[in-house]
Write a protein that holds these residues in place. Structure first.
Motif, PDB file in Angstrom:
ATOM      1  N   ASN A   6     -78.520 -71.795  -8.773  1.00 25.72           N
ATOM      2  CA  ASN A   6     -79.102 -70.497  -9.189  1.00 25.72           C
ATOM      3  C   ASN A   6     -78.083 -69.633  -9.936  1.00 25.72           C
ATOM      4  O   ASN A   6     -77.834 -68.476  -9.579  1.00 25.72           O
ATOM      5  N   PHE A   7     -77.508 -70.171 -10.977  1.00 26.43           N
ATOM      6  CA  PHE A   7     -76.460 -69.464 -11.728  1.00 26.43           C
ATOM      7  C   PHE A   7     -76.989 -68.177 -12.361  1.00 26.43           C
ATOM      8  O   PHE A   7     -76.329 -67.130 -12.308  1.00 26.43           O
ATOM      9  N   LYS A   8     -78.164 -68.254 -12.965  1.00 29.57           N
ATOM     10  CA  LYS A   8     -78.717 -67.088 -13.667  1.00 29.57           C
ATOM     11  C   LYS A   8     -79.068 -65.969 -12.684  1.00 29.57           C
ATOM     12  O   LYS A   8     -78.901 -64.786 -13.012  1.00 29.57           O
ATOM     13  N   LYS A   9     -79.550 -66.336 -11.513  1.00 29.13           N
ATOM     14  CA  LYS A   9     -79.894 -65.316 -10.519  1.00 29.13           C
ATOM     15  C   LYS A   9     -78.641 -64.569 -10.061  1.00 29.13           C
ATOM     16  O   LYS A   9     -78.650 -63.345  -9.918  1.00 29.13           O
ATOM     17  N   ARG A  10     -77.565 -65.299  -9.816  1.00 27.09           N
ATOM     18  CA  ARG A  10     -76.323 -64.635  -9.387  1.00 27.09           C
ATOM     19  C   ARG A  10     -75.778 -63.738 -10.501  1.00 27.09           C
ATOM     20  O   ARG A  10     -75.312 -62.618 -10.236  1.00 27.09           O
ATOM     21  N   GLN A  11     -75.857 -64.219 -11.733  1.00 28.02           N
ATOM     22  CA  GLN A  11     -75.347 -63.414 -12.839  1.00 28.02           C
ATOM     23  C   GLN A  11     -76.201 -62.167 -13.041  1.00 28.02           C
ATOM     24  O   GLN A  11     -75.671 -61.092 -13.376  1.00 28.02           O
ATOM     25  N   THR A  12     -77.506 -62.299 -12.821  1.00 26.52           N
ATOM     26  CA  THR A  12     -78.392 -61.138 -12.927  1.00 26.52           C
ATOM     27  C   THR A  12     -77.998 -60.075 -11.908  1.00 26.52           C
ATOM     28  O   THR A  12     -77.955 -58.876 -12.222  1.00 26.52           O
ATOM     29  N   ILE A  13     -77.690 -60.492 -10.695  1.00 23.02           N
ATOM     30  CA  ILE A  13     -77.249 -59.535  -9.669  1.00 23.02           C
ATOM     31  C   ILE A  13     -75.957 -58.859 -10.101  1.00 23.02           C
ATOM     32  O   ILE A  13     -75.809 -57.635  -9.982  1.00 23.02           O
ATOM     33  N   ARG A  14     -75.021 -59.635 -10.633  1.00 20.80           N
ATOM     34  CA  ARG A  14     -73.733 -59.063 -11.049  1.00 20.80           C
ATOM     35  C   ARG A  14     -73.885 -58.068 -12.192  1.00 20.80           C
ATOM     36  O   ARG A  14     -73.023 -57.205 -12.395  1.00 20.80           O
ATOM     37  N   GLN A  15     -74.959 -58.172 -12.941  1.00 23.36           N
ATOM     38  CA  GLN A  15     -75.164 -57.287 -14.087  1.00 23.36           C
ATOM     39  C   GLN A  15     -76.156 -56.162 -13.806  1.00 23.36           C
ATOM     40  O   GLN A  15     -76.381 -55.317 -14.676  1.00 23.36           O
ATOM     41  N   THR A  16     -76.736 -56.143 -12.617  1.00 26.74           N
ATOM     42  CA  THR A  16     -77.692 -55.076 -12.280  1.00 26.74           C
ATOM     43  C   THR A  16     -77.215 -54.359 -11.021  1.00 26.74           C
ATOM     44  O   THR A  16     -76.218 -53.630 -11.083  1.00 26.74           O
ATOM     45  N   TRP A  17     -77.882 -54.556  -9.896  1.00 22.28           N
ATOM     46  CA  TRP A  17     -77.546 -53.784  -8.698  1.00 22.28           C
ATOM     47  C   TRP A  17     -76.213 -54.184  -8.083  1.00 22.28           C
ATOM     48  O   TRP A  17     -75.682 -53.450  -7.264  1.00 22.28           O
ATOM     49  N   GLY A  18     -75.639 -55.301  -8.521  1.00 24.15           N
ATOM     50  CA  GLY A  18     -74.323 -55.699  -8.029  1.00 24.15           C
ATOM     51  C   GLY A  18     -73.217 -55.520  -9.039  1.00 24.15           C
ATOM     52  O   GLY A  18     -72.149 -56.135  -8.912  1.00 24.15           O
ATOM     53  N   ALA A  19     -73.440 -54.661 -10.030  1.00 27.20           N
ATOM     54  CA  ALA A  19     -72.428 -54.437 -11.072  1.00 27.20           C
ATOM     55  C   ALA A  19     -71.132 -53.897 -10.456  1.00 27.20           C
ATOM     56  O   ALA A  19     -71.147 -53.124  -9.501  1.00 27.20           O
ATOM     57  N   LYS A  20     -70.024 -54.293 -11.038  1.00 27.93           N
ATOM     58  CA  LYS A  20     -68.708 -53.974 -10.476  1.00 27.93           C
ATOM     59  C   LYS A  20     -68.481 -52.475 -10.314  1.00 27.93           C
ATOM     60  O   LYS A  20     -67.975 -52.013  -9.281  1.00 27.93           O
ATOM     61  N   THR A  21     -68.859 -51.701 -11.325  1.00 27.60           N
ATOM     62  CA  THR A  21     -68.633 -50.259 -11.250  1.00 27.60           C
ATOM     63  C   THR A  21     -69.442 -49.621 -10.119  1.00 27.60           C
ATOM     64  O   THR A  21     -68.985 -48.695  -9.448  1.00 27.60           O
ATOM     65  N   LEU A  22     -70.644 -50.131  -9.908  1.00 25.83           N
ATOM     66  CA  LEU A  22     -71.497 -49.618  -8.840  1.00 25.83           C
ATOM     67  C   LEU A  22     -70.932 -49.984  -7.468  1.00 25.83           C
ATOM     68  O   LEU A  22     -70.939 -49.176  -6.539  1.00 25.83           O
ATOM     69  N   MET A  23     -70.407 -51.201  -7.365  1.00 26.24           N
ATOM     70  CA  MET A  23     -69.815 -51.633  -6.098  1.00 26.24           C
ATOM     71  C   MET A  23     -68.588 -50.780  -5.747  1.00 26.24           C
ATOM     72  O   MET A  23     -68.379 -50.411  -4.590  1.00 26.24           O
ATOM     73  N   LEU A  24     -67.797 -50.463  -6.749  1.00 27.27           N
ATOM     74  CA  LEU A  24     -66.623 -49.626  -6.511  1.00 27.27           C
ATOM     75  C   LEU A  24     -67.020 -48.220  -6.076  1.00 27.27           C
ATOM     76  O   LEU A  24     -66.401 -47.625  -5.195  1.00 27.27           O
ATOM     77  N   LYS A  25     -68.067 -47.701  -6.705  1.00 23.51           N
ATOM     78  CA  LYS A  25     -68.515 -46.344  -6.399  1.00 23.51           C
ATOM     79  C   LYS A  25     -68.924 -46.213  -4.935  1.00 23.51           C
ATOM     80  O   LYS A  25     -68.579 -45.235  -4.260  1.00 23.51           O
ATOM     81  N   TYR A  26     -69.651 -47.209  -4.438  1.00 18.19           N
ATOM     82  CA  TYR A  26     -70.187 -47.122  -3.082  1.00 18.19           C
ATOM     83  C   TYR A  26     -69.389 -47.928  -2.052  1.00 18.19           C
ATOM     84  O   TYR A  26     -69.828 -48.089  -0.923  1.00 18.19           O
ATOM     85  N   LYS A  27     -68.226 -48.428  -2.460  1.00 16.57           N
ATOM     86  CA  LYS A  27     -67.348 -49.183  -1.556  1.00 16.57           C
ATOM     87  C   LYS A  27     -68.070 -50.399  -0.965  1.00 16.57           C
ATOM     88  O   LYS A  27     -68.164 -50.579   0.250  1.00 16.57           O
ATOM     89  N   ILE A  28     -68.574 -51.217  -1.880  1.00 15.36           N
ATOM     90  CA  ILE A  28     -69.333 -52.401  -1.520  1.00 15.36           C
ATOM     91  C   ILE A  28     -68.662 -53.636  -2.122  1.00 15.36           C
ATOM     92  O   ILE A  28     -68.061 -53.571  -3.190  1.00 15.36           O
ATOM     93  N   ARG A  29     -68.751 -54.764  -1.429  1.00 14.12           N
ATOM     94  CA  ARG A  29     -68.442 -56.061  -2.014  1.00 14.12           C
ATOM     95  C   ARG A  29     -69.617 -56.995  -1.772  1.00 14.12           C
ATOM     96  O   ARG A  29     -70.316 -56.873  -0.781  1.00 14.12           O
ATOM     97  N   ILE A  30     -69.808 -57.917  -2.711  1.00 10.80           N
ATOM     98  CA  ILE A  30     -70.871 -58.911  -2.604  1.00 10.80           C
ATOM     99  C   ILE A  30     -70.248 -60.291  -2.478  1.00 10.80           C
ATOM    100  O   ILE A  30     -69.259 -60.610  -3.155  1.00 10.80           O
TER     101      ILE A  30
END
Length: 372
Positions: free
Chosen positions: A117-141
């Motif tokens: 599921n490469f495309k699904k993981r990449q979609t997450i990284r580019q939407t709700w799991g984007a790096k800037t968003l993760m940093l803002k809310y102190k989240i890791r995936i």
């Protein structure tokens, strides 16, 4: 007035008191020593990882040592105790052991995914799991998966891991009937390598999360009053009938589960736990017979044994993938937060709209960038 104690009675009382204090401090000392050794071992291991000095074999040895220390700390007799009913003895093929290390995190999101599921993981990284968003809310995936026989797919996953450092792969066969192994793998990895987060969120890789709305919920008075112990929040299923149709994908024979209805459990699409629940569930899984329906096993069977009470977030879910886009478009108040979505193009379109609405309503929003 209390009666006057004899000399012998006073002497016995003193001996008892001294003995109690001695035992208490000895026990505390042993317990503290075990915890210190555990943390010291983790510190050394993770520092070596950051220097690039550890191998997959080193990671497995670390987990084995931690497991043994946990057993000693609980007072288990390693030579005589009954072996686990459901030992999770799979080895790591990919292990980002430093992903949580010294990151000052509040949340860890672990996502069930399949190697292909490469495309699904990449979609997450580019939407709700984007790096800037993760940093803002102190989240890791972290993405949790087993292994497949296709060597090309496995090699591509290794390349993906080298680029993003967010994949855990164990050597169980990645299949529908092995989803419970995947679930336990997530619990085990977090219990070993992500010890300082407050909340853990489990998601599937076809779920769109309105992360802004979720964070507002997590910071709300309603959730705050639940505290950060013994917490599990989800879309709770009640009176779910056990399927006996042999043609069904979800067929369960009576030999595996003899009741007509499952006890209450959570939809496996997404649920939220406090960290102590993750630890307790992993420990409990070792002595709970394997059952392939993973969401029931984890959030029903284990939760029931731990006497956990589900906190219902049912109104926040849209799990009918065919209706998700339509419901999203009509949800003007943004009461829905979690969507089961089949098409990746729909996820991007829905996320773009959420991002636009958030930017319009926030004067201090940061710049949104795709995860690289």
């Amino acid at each position: 007035m209390f009666p006057r104690l004899s000399y012998a009675q006073r002497l016995l009382a003193l001996i008892f008191f001294v003995s109690f204090i001695t035992v208490f401090f000895n026990f505390s000392s042993v317990k503290f020593s075990a915890a210190s050794r555990r943390l010291s071992y983790m510190e050394q291991y993770l520092q070596n990882t950051l220097r690039g000095g550890n191998t997959v074999q080193d990671a497995q040895e670390y987990v084995d040592n931690i497991t043994e220390m946990n057993g000693q700390q609980k007072g288990w007799d390693q030579s005589t105790r009954t072996p686990p009913i459901n030992p999770h003895e799979f080895k790591y093929l990919i292990n980002p052991s430093s992903l949580c290390y010294r990151k000052n995190l509040t949340y860890l999101v672990y996502v069930h995914t399949a190697p292909g599921n490469f495309k699904k993981r990449q979609t997450i990284r580019q939407t709700w799991g984007a790096k800037t968003l993760m940093l803002k809310y102190k989240i890791r995936i972290v993405f949790i998966m087993g292994v497949v026989e296709d060597s090309v797919t496995v090699q591509r996953v290794h390349s993906e891991s080298n680029r993003y450092g967010d994949i855990v792969m164990e050597d169980f066969q990645d299949s529908y009937r092995n989803l419970t192994y995947k679930a336990i793998a997530g619990l085990k990895w977090i219990s070993s390598y992500c010890l300082d987060v407050t909340y853990v969120i489990k998601s599937d890789d076809d779920i769109l999360i309105d992360m802004h709305a979720l964070m507002e919920t997590m910071n709300s008075k309603e959730v705050k009053k639940y505290g950060t112990r013994r917490l599990i929040m989800c879309n709770q299923w009640l009176k779910m009938k056990v399927i006996r149709d042999k043609k069904s994908k979800w067929y369960v024979p009576k030999e595996e589960f003899d009741k007509e209805y499952f006890p209450p459990y959570c939809s496996g699409s997404l649920f939220i736990m406090s960290l102590d629940v993750v630890f307790a569930m992993y420990d409990m899984s070792l002595n709970t017979k394997f059952f392939w329906v993973d969401d029931f096993y984890i959030t029903g069977l284990l939760a029931e044994k731990l006497k956990l009470e589900h906190k219902r977030l049912n109104d926040n879910y849209m799990l009918n993938a065919r209706a998700a886009v339509e419901k999203f478009d009509k949800d003007e108040k943004r009461e829905l937060k979690f969507f089961h979505v089949h098409k990746l193009t729909d996820i991007f379109r829905m996320w773009k709209r959420l991002r636009s609405e958030k930017n319009r309503s926030c004067d201090n929003c940061f710049t949104w960038l795709p995860h690289r």
